[in-house]
Design an enzyme around this catalytic site. Structure first.
Site, PDB file in Angstrom:
ATOM      1  N   ASP A 119      60.095  42.878  63.720  1.00 28.98           N
ATOM      2  CA  ASP A 119      61.391  42.577  63.131  1.00 28.98           C
ATOM      3  C   ASP A 119      61.944  43.745  62.332  1.00 28.98           C
ATOM      4  O   ASP A 119      63.038  44.246  62.595  1.00 28.98           O
ATOM      5  CB  ASP A 119      61.293  41.318  62.267  1.00 28.98           C
ATOM      6  N   ASP A 169      55.349  31.123  75.170  1.00 27.48           N
ATOM      7  CA  ASP A 169      54.295  31.995  75.684  1.00 27.48           C
ATOM      8  C   ASP A 169      52.988  31.253  75.916  1.00 27.48           C
ATOM      9  O   ASP A 169      52.030  31.819  76.438  1.00 27.48           O
ATOM     10  CB  ASP A 169      54.058  33.158  74.701  1.00 27.48           C
TER      11      ASP A 169
END
EC number: 2.4.1.12
Length: 1596
Positions: free
Chosen positions: A331, A187
Site C-alpha cells: 500500500d 485468493d
C-alpha cells in the site's frame, strides 16, 4: 504582523504594501528566526545559568499551554525544538568521554538513540504542524456524470462470516447501481465464497496463481475490470453508505489526484484497550496516525495508501505498472510510486468504514512486524530520499514514516541505559547529575508537553512508550535483518474475528519484556542499596539517585507493556458498539413501542424503552429504523432475550440474505456511525501517567492466572462436523456483478475463464507496451502469448435467468504470464463506453499514456633557612667566607631523599658562584637506613661530580644515622655540581626483589653542605658579559645595582628599560631587581647609566655610544659597567647594543658601539611564547637530554612553556599533544603494568601504558615512521589548567619483568619522551576579557602582546626619584623575563605632556599615591578614585550593584567594590589597578602605585612570586604587607577577535538572559512565519481542486 510593526517602526510601512516584499517577508522572518534559534540553541552556558533558562522556558510553557490557536501551538513547537537543540548540543559537545571501548560503545549508542529521538520529534512536528482537515467535495448534480467505480474486497483465508458483512455493506453503498461493481477477490478459491457472491449479486474473481499475495490479487483484478476508479476494502472493513459520495467528488475535481484515503476505524477494542485496566479510556493506538499524521501528510501532499478504505484512480495505478509487489507493504509503496510519477494524494479525516482490531497481542505484534519490515524494505529498495519525482516535503513525510519503524533499538537503549552505571560502573553521560537535570529536564518536559498539546485526544502521553516497548524486542532482529537483506520476508494475513474461551497470560507475546523487567528490577534494588549502604560523596550519591530514578521509569514502562499480555476472555462473536438510535418495536400483536438503542451489534441490540412496561422474553418483534438523510429504512425481525422494565436485549432473527443486508445497513451504513471515533478527553500528562500506573496494577489483579505460550484452543469439533473447505479449480474465474435491479429472479452472471492468455479487455487494449504484467516475478522476462488456437473449454452449467455469457477464452499453459495486452472481454455497454470517454476528457490520459512524473624570578627564599649574617653580607674583603646550606635550601623542596631498590640513585645540585672558588668543603648527613638490610652487602655511597666522597654503613640495631660528616676535596668543585647518593641494598643472601618494601634509605633534607669560598679577581672584558653581573648557575634571585646620576632625566629611562629587560630575559624564572642610586655603591658590581659619564679611571668622557667596564673605586674586586654617550639618544644606542649584540663586543674593556637595526615585531611573536600557528616540538622547548631518564623510576622530566594568556578555544576545547614514548627493548620492563603519568601545572592529566604497538604495527611503522620503536599516545591540555607560565611533568613508573628466583634485574635502563613529540595550539584564538590583572601577573598581558613593548607607553610623573626609577627597571625586568626579549620599543611619557600626544596603545602608570590625582584623566574609566590617601569606588559606579547581579561570578575569591563598600587607606599599601583606556576601547590601562617606592617595588616583586600570582585577579589588587585583596567592580571589555560564530557563542555564553530572549524571539519569528506560510499553503491545497473543478465545469 511582526514584520509590519518593524517596518512601521523604521518608517518603511509602504514597503509592506509591495507584493514582492509581502510575499518574501515570511521567508526573511523565518531565516532570521532560524538563525537566532541556532545561535541560542548552540551556546553552552554554565549549569547555573542553564537552570535559570530552564525555569524561564518551563514557566513560559505553563503560561501559554492554556491558550488556544495554531499560532501558539507553532510557537510551542519551536520552543520545544530550541530546548531540545540546546540539550543535544550540550550532549555532543560536553558530555562525551570515550576513555575505554566499553564506555565509548555505550556512550555513542545512547547519543545515537537521542539523535534518532530528536530527528523523530522534528519530523513529527513537521508532519503535524497543520492538519488540513479536508471536507467532502460535492458531486455533480447530474448522476449521469458520475463515474463507474469498482469495489474490491480481497480475501485469502478469512472466514466467510467476516467477509459477508463487508460485501453486503459495499453493495449497499449509495451510488447508481449501473455504476457500482463490487468484487470479491478470493485468493482462497473457496466454493462457499463463490456461492455467496452469486447469491448476493457481487462479482467474484479468482486467479490461477497466488503470486505477490494481496498486491498480486489486486493487480489481477485491475486487468479484468474497467471502472474508472477503484475502491478497496479489507474483508473486515465495512463501509458506510456515503463512502463514495464523500470521496469521489475530490477525485473528479482534481484529475491529478490518484488516491483519496480515509481512516481505518476499528469498532472492536485493540489488545491495549481490552487487556489494560484503563484501556477503554485511552484512544486506540491507530488514532494518532489516522486522526493526525495522515491529515498532516495531506497538507504536504504526501498521504499514504493504507491498503483499504481508499479510492484510487485506475489510470494512476496502471501508470506505475500496478500495485507494488517488491515489499510486504504494497500500500505505502504504491502511493510512493504514484507520487514519484507526479500524481497527487489526499486524505479525508472522516471514518467511512469500520473494521475489527486484532484480538490478541501476539497477532498485533505480528501485524506490526510486517509493517515494520515493509517500511524498512521501502527504505532500502526505493528510498524516498533518493531518486526523482518527489518534493522535499514529501520526502520528509516518508522519512518520518520509515524512521518510525527504527524505534526498536533506540527504545531498548533508553530503557537499558541506566544499567551501564548500576551494573557496570560506566558513566555514559560525563556530567554532574545537576547538569543532566537542568539540560535534560526541559528537553523531556517540552517534548511531552508540546506533543500532548498537538496530539490531544488522538494519543495520550507515555502511551507511545508502552506501544513501542511492547514491540521493541521483537523488532530488533527484524530491523537488523531487513536492513541487511531487504528482499527477505513474506506477506502474512492478520487473523481477525477470533475468540478466547478463557483468560490467560500470553508469555509468548511478553517473555522478552519479562526478562527485561527482572533485570531492571535487580538494577532498581542495586540503585537503592547503593544509595543507602555504599559510601560515596555527594556527586556519587546524586549519580546513584539519578540512575535509580531512570531505571524506575523504565521499569514502569516495561511493566505496563507486560500487562498487555494478560489476554481477557473473548467469547462474543459480534462485538458491540455503543450507539443511541431511535427505533420502533412492533410485537406480534402489532403493538408499537418507541425505544432508543444503547449498543448494537451484528447479533442484536440493547435498547431502552420509553415505557416501564416489560415485554416477555422469547417474544418475536420487528425493529423499525428510518434514517431519511442516509437513505436507510429497515425492518429487522428479532427475538427478546432479556427484558426488564425500561430495558431489553434483542437477538436478530436472520432468515435470509435480505435481513442480513438490513442488519449491516442499520449498524454500518449510517454516515455518522463512527463520527465519535475521536471523542476522548484531551490529554493531560499527569493523568495519563496515573492511568499507566493503574494499568500496571491490573497486572496483579485477582483472577484466573494461566501462563501459556500460545492461545488456548477452542473445543474441538465433533468428527462429523469436520468439513473441509471445498475449493474451486486453480484457474482464473471472473463473475460479473449483478445490478440491483436484476437481483430478484437471477442469482448471478457467471463467466468461466479456464485461461486468460488471449482475452483482451477494451480497457487494457490500450495499455502501454512497456508495462510489465503485475503478475510477473521480479526479474522475469514477460512471455509472449501463444497463438489462440486451442479449442474452447466446456461451459459450466448456468442458472436460469442469467445474462448471456461472453465468448469462451482459450486456456493458458500452467505458469504462463499474463501479457499487458490480455484481459477479460466484458460486454461493451453505455456505462463502460462513457467511462472511457470521461477518462480521456477529464484526465487527458488513458491507460496507454498515463499521467507522468517529475573550524629572573624563582621561588622565594625559604623562611626556615638560617639567616645570613648582615655583617658577612656587607663585608667585602679578600678573605674567605663560609656558608652552610641545608638540602632544602639547595632546592630539595619535596622532603627527604628516598632511595629504593628500583630507584637507587638520587641527588641535588650544589652551586658555586662563578666569581668564587671553594677552599674547604664538608657535608653533614643524617637520615635512616632500613633495619632489614644486610650490613655486609648494603650501604649508601656519596659522590660529588662522580668523585667518591664517603659511604654510609648499615647498623641494623640503629637504623637512624647522623650527623655524619664527610670532608670534600675542593678540587672536585665546578660551577654546577652534582651531589649524588647511590643505594645498594640486600635483605637476603641468595636473591632480592628490588620492589620489596624493606629496601630503602632516606637522607634528611636538613642535612647540610658547608662551603668556604674566596673571591676571584675579575677579568674586565666586555666579551664576558653578562658576567660578572649574572651567573647562570645560581638559582637565587638576581640583584643588579644601578647608578643613575640623574634619575629625574626621563631620557635615561628608555636605556634603563633595555638594560633591565635584557637582564630579565637572562634571569628568566628567577626574581630580578634593580636598586637605583645616584652614587657608586661602596662594594660589589653595578651598572652606571647616564650622559657623559667617565669611561675610565682618568675621567675620560665618551665620544659616542660607549660601553666600558671599570673598577669600582670603592672595591678593587668590584666592576662598574658604564653605558654612556654624549646625549640620551647615544645612551639608548649603547643600551640597545648591550641588549642585542653583547656577543660581538670583543675582548676589550671599552668600546664605542654602532647602533643595531631591529626588525619590526609582530603580535604574539615573543620568543618565550609557544607559537600558536603550528605544532611545536618538545625539542624546541628543552634539550632532548632533559626528557630522558635512567632506572625504573627516573626523576620527573619537566617541559616548561609559556603561552599568551588570551588564548580562547571553542567552548574550552582542549589542545592536543602528540606524545611519543621510548622504552627499553627486550624483556626488561613489564610493559603491561608500567605506565607514564602526565601532569600539567601540578594537576594530574592522564596515565599511559608503555605497551608497544602490535608486531605488525611496529614493523610497518619502521618503514614510514620517524618514531619507529616508540609508543604513541594522544593527550590533551584543558584550557582551564593553562596559564601564562606552564609546566608539563612526565613521571615514569616502570616495573621489571619477573625473571624468577635469583635472576638479576638490569637497573641501567633508560626511558625517554621523544623530543619530536609536539604541542598544538592552533585551535586557539586571541581573545580576552579585560581588565584582568591575573593576565598581567602571569604574562605581563596585554603589554607582552608585542615582545618589544612597541605598543606600550609608560606614563610617569614629571619628577621621579631613584626609588621610582628602580621600580621602573624592576618592571622592565619582569617584562623581559616574560617575553625573553628586550623592551626596545617601549615609550616613556611625562604625565604633563600626555594631553598633546595621547597614547594609542596600552598604558602603564607608575607613580606614588601622592601623584595619583595627576592621572585622573587616564583612569576615567576605572571604577575607583584615589583621593585623600584613600582608594574608594567612584560616585559614577553607584548603580554598579545592579550590574553585578548579571555578571559572570566565576572569579573565586573576588570581591565587588560596591558591595564591599571599598574605602581603604593607601598608607603602607601597594595598588595594582586595571581599567579600559580612555583613548581606545580595546586598550588597557594598568596603574602600579604605592604610598612609597618601596611599596611599589614589593608589588612588582610579587609578580614573580608563585604564592602571590594566583591571588592577583580582577581589576584591583591591594597589597598590605603579605596580604593581597582582589576586587572586580567594573564591567569588562574585550580585546582581540573571534570568528563571528565563535563571538556569538562567547557573548551569549556569559549572558543567559540575552540568550533566553534571543531564543524566544527566534522561536516567535519562525512560528509567525510558519503560521503564515502554512495557512497560505492550506488555502492553496483546498482551493486547488475547486478551481480545477470550476474550470472543468465551465469547459463542459
Amino acid at each position: 504582523m511582526i514584520y509590519r510593526a518593524i517596518l512601521k517602526r523604521l518608517r518603511l510601512e509602504q514597503l509592506a504594501r509591495v507584493p514582492a516584499v509581502s510575499a518574501a517577508s515570511p521567508f526573511v522572518m523565518m531565516a532570521v528566526g532560524v538563525f537566532l534559534m541556532l545561535m541560542a540553541g548552540g551556546v553552552t552556558i554554565s549549569t547555573t545559568s542553564q537552570a535559570f533558562v530552564t525555569c524561564g522556558t518551563v514557566g513560559l510553557f505553563l503560561l501559554l499551554k492554556g491558550r488556544k490557536g495554531r499560532g501558539v501551538t507553532c510557537f510551542l513547537m519551536m520552543l520545544s525544538l530550541l530546548v531540545s537543540l540546546r540539550y543535544m548540543v550540550w550532549r555532543l559537545t560536553t558530555t562525551l568521554e570515550l576513555h575505554s571501548p566499553l564506555q565509548a560503545a555505550l556512550s555513542l549508542l545512547l547519543v545515537a538513540a537521542e539523535l534518532y529521538a530528536l530527528l523523530t520529534l522534528c519530523l513529527s512536528y513537521f508532519q503535524m504542524s497543520w492538519p488540513l482537515d479536508r471536507k467532502p467535495l460535492p458531486l455533480p448534480a447530474d448522476t449521469t456524470d458520475w463515474p463507474v467505480v469498482d469495489v474490491y474486497v480481497p480475501s485469502y483465508n478469512e472466514e466467510l462470516s467476516l467477509v459477508r458483512s463487508t460485501v453486503l455493506g459495499a453493495l449497499a453503498i449509495d451510488w447508481p447501481a449501473d455504476k457500482l461493481n463490487v468484487y470479491i477477490l478470493d485468493d482462497g478459491r473457496r466454493k462457499s465464497f463463490h456461492a455467496f457472491a452469486m447469491e448476493a449479486g457481487a462479482g467474484y474473481i479468482i486467479r490461477d496463481q497466488n503470486n505477490h499475495a494481496k498486491a498480486g490479487n489486486l493487480n489481477h483484478a485491475l486487468r479484468v475490470t474497467e471502472g474508472e476508479y477503484v475502491v478497496i476494502f479489507d474483508c473486515d472493513h465495512i463501509p458506510t453508505r456515503g463512502f463514495l459520495k464523500k470521496t469521489i467528488g475530490w477525485m473528479m475535481a482534481d484529475p491529478k489526484l490518484a488516491l483519496l484515503q480515509t481512516p481505518h476505524h476499528f469498532y472492536s477494542p485493540d489488545p491495549f484497550q481490552r487487556n489494560l485496566a484503563t484501556g477503554q479510556n485511552v484512544p486506540p493506538e491507530g488514532n494518532m496516525f489516522y486522526g493526525l499524521v495522515q491529515d498532516g501528510n495531506d497538507f504536504w501532499d504526501a498521504t499514504f495508501f493504507c491498503g483499504s478504505c481508499a479510492a484510487i484512480r485506475r489510470s494512476a495505478v496502471l501508470g506505475i505498472g500496478g500495485f507494488a509487489t517488491e515489499t510486504v507493504t504494497e500500500d505505502a509503496h504504491t502511493a510512493l510510486k504514484m507520487q514519484r510519477e507526479g500524481w497527487h494524494t489526499a486524505y479525508l479525516r472522516q471514518p467511512l468504514a469500520a473494521g475489527l482490531s486484532t484480538e490478541r497481542l501476539m497477532l498485533h505484534i505480528g501485524q506490526r512486524v510486517r509493517w515494520a519490515r515493509g517500511m524498512l524494505q521501502i527504505m532500502r529498495l526505493d528510498n524516498p530520499l533518493l531518486g526523482s519525482g518527489l518534493r522535499w516535503q514529501q520526502r520528509l513525510c516518508y522519512l518520518s514514516a520509515m524512521s518510525h519503524f527504527l524505534f526498536a533499538i533506540p527504545r531498548l537503549v533508553f530503557l537499558a541505559s541506566p544499567l551501564a552505571f548500576l551494573f557496570l560502573g560506566q558513566n555514559i553521560i560525563a556530567a554532574s547529575p545537576f547538569a543532566i537535570l537542568v539540560y535534560a529536564f526541559p528537553h523531556v518536559f517540552h517534548s511531552i508537553g508540546t506533543l500532548s498539546r498537538v496530539e490531544g485526544r488522538w494519543r495520550y502521553s507515555f502511551w507511545s512508550e508502552i506501544y513501542e516497548t511492547t514491540l521493541a524486542l521483537f523488532l530488533v532482529r527484524v530491523t537488523i535483518m531487513t536492513l541487511l537483506n531487504p528482499r527477505k520476508g513474506e506477506f502474512n494475513v492478520t487473523d481477525k474475528g477470533g475468540l478466547l474461551q478463557s483468560e490467560y497470560f500470553d508469555l509468548n507475546a511478553v517473555y522478552p519484556n519479562v526478562i527485561l523487567a527482572v533485570i531492571l528490577a535487580l538494577a532498581l534494588v542495586r540503585g537503592i542499596g547503593g544509595m543507602m549502604w555504599e559510601y560515596h560523596d555527594r556527586l556519587a550519591l546524586q549519580s546513584f539517585a539519578l540512575n535509580t530514578l531512570w531505571v524506575a521509569v523504565s521499569l514502569i514502562i516495561v511493566l505496563a507493556s507486560i500487562a498487555v499480555g494478560r489476554e481477557t476472555r473473548q467469547i462474543r462473536h459480534k462485538p458491540r458498539v455503543r450507539a443511541t438510535l431511535p427505533i420502533t418495536l412492533i410485537d406480534e400483536h402489532g403493538q408499537h413501542y418507541h425505544a432508543h438503542t444503547s449498543d448494537i451489534s451484528l447479533g442484536g441490540i440493547a435498547a431502552r424503552l420509553s415505557t416501564e412496561h416489560a415485554l416477555p422474553t422469547q417474544t418475536r418483534v420487528t425493529m423499525l429504523y428510518h434514517n431519511e438523510k442516509d437513505g436507510i429504512d429497515v425492518r429487522i425481525p428479532a427475538v427478546i432475550l432479556f427484558s426488564k422494565p425500561g430495558q431489553l436485549h434483542l437477538q436478530w432473527s436472520v432468515d435470509d440474505l435480505d435481513v442480513e443486508r438490513q442488519i449491516v445497513e442499520f449498524m454500518f451504513g449510517r454516515n455518522d456511525a463512527w463520527s465519535n471515533w475521536g471523542d476522548f478527553q484531551p490529554d493531560r500528562p499527569v493523568r495519563s501517567f496515573l492511568m499507566v500506573l493503574r494499568s500496571i496494577g491490573g497486572l496483579f489483579r485477582r483472577g484466573q492466572r494461566l501462563f501459556r505460550w500460545q492461545a488456548p484452543q477452542e473445543a474441538p469439533l465433533a468428527e462429523s462436523e469436520h468439513v473441509e473447505e471445498e475449493k474451486l479449480e486453480k484457474k482464473s474465474l471472473v463473475l460479473k456483478p449483478v445490478r440491483r435491479s436484476a437481483r430478484h429472479g437471477a442469482t448471478a452472471s457467471l463467466i468461466v475463464l479456464l485461461g486468460l492468455p488471449a482475452a483482451i479487455a477494451p480497457s487494457l487494449a490500450q495499455a502501454p507496451s512497456r508495462a510489465t504484467p503485475v503478475a510477473t516475478e521480479q526479474g522475469a522476462t514477460p512471455v509472449e502469448p501463444p497463438p489462440v488456437n486451442a479449442p474452447p473449454p466446456p461451459s459450466l452449467p448456468q442458472p436460469p435467468g442469467t445474462l448471456p455469457t461472453p465468448p469462451q477464452i482459450a486456456p493458458a499453459s500452467a505458469g504462463e504470464l499474463l501479457p499487458a495486452a490480455t484481459a477479460v472481454s466484458l460486454p461493451t455497454g453505455p456505462a463502460t463506453q462513457q467511462m472511457r470517454e470521461r477518462l480521456s476528457e477529464r484526465t487527458g490520459v488513458s491507460p496507454a499514456s498515463p499521467f507522468g512524473d517529475t573550524n629572573t624570578g624563582a621561588l622565594p627564599a625559604d623562611p626556615s633557612a638560617p639567616p645570613i649574617d648582615p655583617a658577612d653580607a656587607a663585608r667585602v674583603a679578600d678573605g674567605e667566607i663560609t656558608r652552610t646550606s641545608t638540602f632544602r635550601d639547595l632546592g630539595l623542596a619535596t622532603g627527604p631523599l628516598t632511595l629504593r631498590g628500583f630507584s637507587p640513585l638520587q641527588g641535588l645540585d650544589v652551586i658555586v658562584p662563578a666569581n668564587r672558588v671553594v677552599t674547604r668543603a664538608r657535608i653533614t648527613l643524617s637520615g635512616a637506613l632500613s633495619p632489614s638490610l644486610l650490613p655486609e652487602a648494603s650501604a649508601v655511597s656519596v659522590t660529588l661530580n662522580e668523585q667518591y666522597v664517603g659511604t654510609i654503613r648499615v647498623d641494623p640495631e640503629h637504623p637512624r644515622f647522623g650527623p655524619i660528616t664527610f670532608d670534600i676535596d675542593p678540587l672536585y668543585f665546578t660551577g654546577d655540581n652534582k651531589l649524588n647518593f647511590h643505594f645498594a641494598g640486600e635483605y637476603r643472601r641468595d636473591c632480592n626483589d628490588l620492589y620489596n618494601e624493606v629496601l630503602w634509605a632516606r637522607i634528611s633534607d636538613f642535612s647540610t653542605v658547608t662551603l668556604t669560598t674566596t673571591r676571584i679577581a675579575p677579568d674586565r672584558k666586555l666579551s664576558y658579559l653578562p658576567a660578572p653581573f649574572y651567573d647562570p648557575n645560581l638559582r637565587t634571585p638576581l640583584r643588579v645595582p644601578v647608578v643613575m646620576p640623574n634619575p629625574d632625566a626621563h631620557g635615561m629611562l628608555k636605556a634603563s628599560a633595555l638594560v633591565a629587560s635584557w637582564f630579565g630575559k637572562l634571569a628568566d624564572f628567577r626574581k630580578v631587581s634593580f636598586p637605583v642610586s645616584t652614587t657608586i655603591p661602596a662594594s660589589g658590581n653595578a651598572i652606571a647609566i647616564g650622559e657623559n659619564l667617565p669611561i675610565d679611571a682618568r675621567g675620560t668622557r665618551p665620544t659616542g655610544p660607549t660601553l666600558s667596564e671599570v673598577e669600582n673605586p670603592n672595591d678593587r674586586l668590584g666592576t662598574i659597567l658604564v653605558l654612556t654617550g654624549r646625549n640620551a639618544q647615544e645612551v639608548e644606542v649603547a643600551a640597545r647594543v648591550l641588549a642585542f649584540s653583547s656577543d660581538t663586543l670583543g675582548a676589550v674593556g671599552t668600546k664605542v658601539v654602532n647602533d643595531v637595526t631591529l626588525q619590526p615585531r609582530h603580535p604574539y611573536d615573543a620568543p618565550a611564547f609557544v607559537p600558536t600557528d603550528r605544532p611545536v616540538r618538545f625539542g624546541e622547548l628543552v634539550a632532548a637530554s632533559d626528557l630522558q631518564g635512567g632506572g625504573f623510576a627516573p626523576p620527573v622530566m619537566a617541559l616548561p612553556f609559556h603561552l599568551p594568556p588570551d588564548l580562547y578555544s571553542w567552548r574550552n576545547r582542549p589542545y592536543p599533544i602528540d606524545l611519543w614514548v621510548r622504552t627499553p627493548g627486550g624483556p626488561v620492563v613489564d610493559l603491561e603494568t608500567s605506565r607514564l603519568d602526565v601532569h600539567l601545572n601540578n594537576n594530574y592529566l592522564d596515565s599511559f601504558t608503555l605497551k608497544p604497538p602490535s608486531l605488525w604495527a611496529a614493523w610497518s611503522e619502521r618503514l614510514v615512521n620517524q618514531h619507529a620503536g616508540a609508543v604513541e599516545h594522544a593527550a590533551a591540555l584543558p584550557p582551564w589548567l593553562l596559564f601564562g607560565q606552564n609546566q608539563l611533568k612526565f613521571s615514569f613508573d616502570a616495573r621489571p619483568i619477573d625473571r624468577g628466583v635469583c635472576r638479576r634485574t638490569p637497573d641501567d635502563i633508560h626511558m625517554s619522551v621523544d623530543s619530536d613529540s609536539w604541542l598544538d595550539f592552533r585551535r586557539g584564538y586571541h581573545f580576552a576579557r579585560l581588565p584582568n590583572l591575573s593576565y598581567f601577573a602571569e604574562a605581563a598581558f596585554p603589554f607582552s602582546r608585542m615582545a618589544d613593548l612597541s605598543e606600550t607607553t609608560v606614563v610617569v610623573p614629571h619628577h621621579i626619584d631613584a626609588g621610582t626609577a628602580g621600580t621602573f627597571m624592576d618592571l622592565m625586568g619582569f617584562f623581559g623575563a616574560t617575553t625573553w626579549y628586550p623592551a626596545s620599543g617601549v615609550q616613556v611619557a611625562d604625565i604633563n605632556d600626555l594631553s598633546e600626544h595621547p597614547p594609542q596603545g596600552d598604558i602603564l602608570i607608575l607613580a606614588t599615591a601622592g601623584d595619583a590625582p595627576k592621572f585622573e584623566e587616564l583612569l576615567t574609566r576605572a571604577p575607583y578614585e584615589l583621593t585623600d590617601g584613600h582608594i574608594r569606588v567612584g560616585q559614577h559606579m553607584g548603580l554598579q550593584g545592579i550590574w553585578y547581579l548579571f555578571q559572570d561570578h566565576d572569579h573565586a575569591g573576588l570581591q565587588d567594590g560596591v558591595q564591599a563598600n571599598l574605602n581603604a587607606p593607601i598608607a603602607g599599601a601597594g595598588v595594582l589597578l586595571g581599567a579600559q583606556s580612555p583613548y581606545r576601547s580595546d586598550r588597557s590601562v594598568v596603574a602600579l602605585m604605592g604610598d612609597t617606592p618601596s611599596r611599589m617595588h614589593d608589588l612588582v616583586m610579587g609578580l614573580r612570586s608563585k604564592e602571590d600570582v594566583p591571588r592577583i585577579q580582577g581589576d584591583l589588587v591591594l597589597r598590605n604587607g603579605d596580604r593581597l585583596t582582589s576586587y572586580r567592580t567594573a564591567p569588562t571589555f574585550t580585546m582581540g577577535s573571534l570568528p563571528w560564530w565563535m563571538w556569538l557563542d562567547w557573548y551569549l555564553g556569559t549572558r543567559p538572559l540575552t540568550l533566553y530572549v534571543l531564543g524566544l524571539v527566534g522561536a516567535g519569528l519562525v512560528a509567525a512565519a510558519a503560521v503564515r506560510l502554512l495557512r497560505r499553503r492550506a488555502q492553496h491545497r483546498l482551493e486547488e481542486a475547486a478551481r480545477v473543478k470550476d474550470t472543468t465545469d465551465a469547459s463542459h
